[in-house]
Design a protein around this motif. Structure first.
Motif: not given
Length: 102
Positions: A51-52, A55-60, A62-63, A67
């Motif tokens: 997802p990072g 969708g970009g590092s801001e998704w990390l 949450f992901s 996980t």
């Protein structure tokens, strides 16, 4: 108290406790690799990092925690299934743990 399994060949008893859940949560793919779950380590990395990348590092934000939480909850089931597939049998909770247990 966790779930105990006995090796049918050597009689060794292993216990799956809350420590496995915590280790899977905090160590992630390192714990999975150390316990022989190579495919799950790859899945963990994909779930956490893809997802990072997409969708970009801001998704990390949450992901990665999601996980960690998913595998922290599911590791107990994964280990139980691994032991059962190897022919190990579940034993009562009051069975002593260790190689000297008969």
């Amino acid at each position: 108290m966790g779930v105990k399994f006995r090796d049918p060949i050597h009689g060794h008893i292993e216990e799956i406790s809350i420590g496995a859940c915590l280790a899977a949560f905090f160590l992630g793919p390192v714990y999975l690799l150390a316990n022989g779950f190579r495919s799950h380590a790859v899945i963990w990395l994909c779930m956490a990092l893809l997802p990072g990348v997409v969708g970009g590092s801001e998704w990390l934000i949450f992901s990665v925690p999601a996980t960690c939480a998913i595998y922290g909850v599911l590791i107990h089931l994964l280990i139980e299934n691994k032991y059962r597939s190897l022919g190990w049998r579940q034993v009562p909770d009051d069975t002593p743990r260790g190689p000297g247990a008969a």
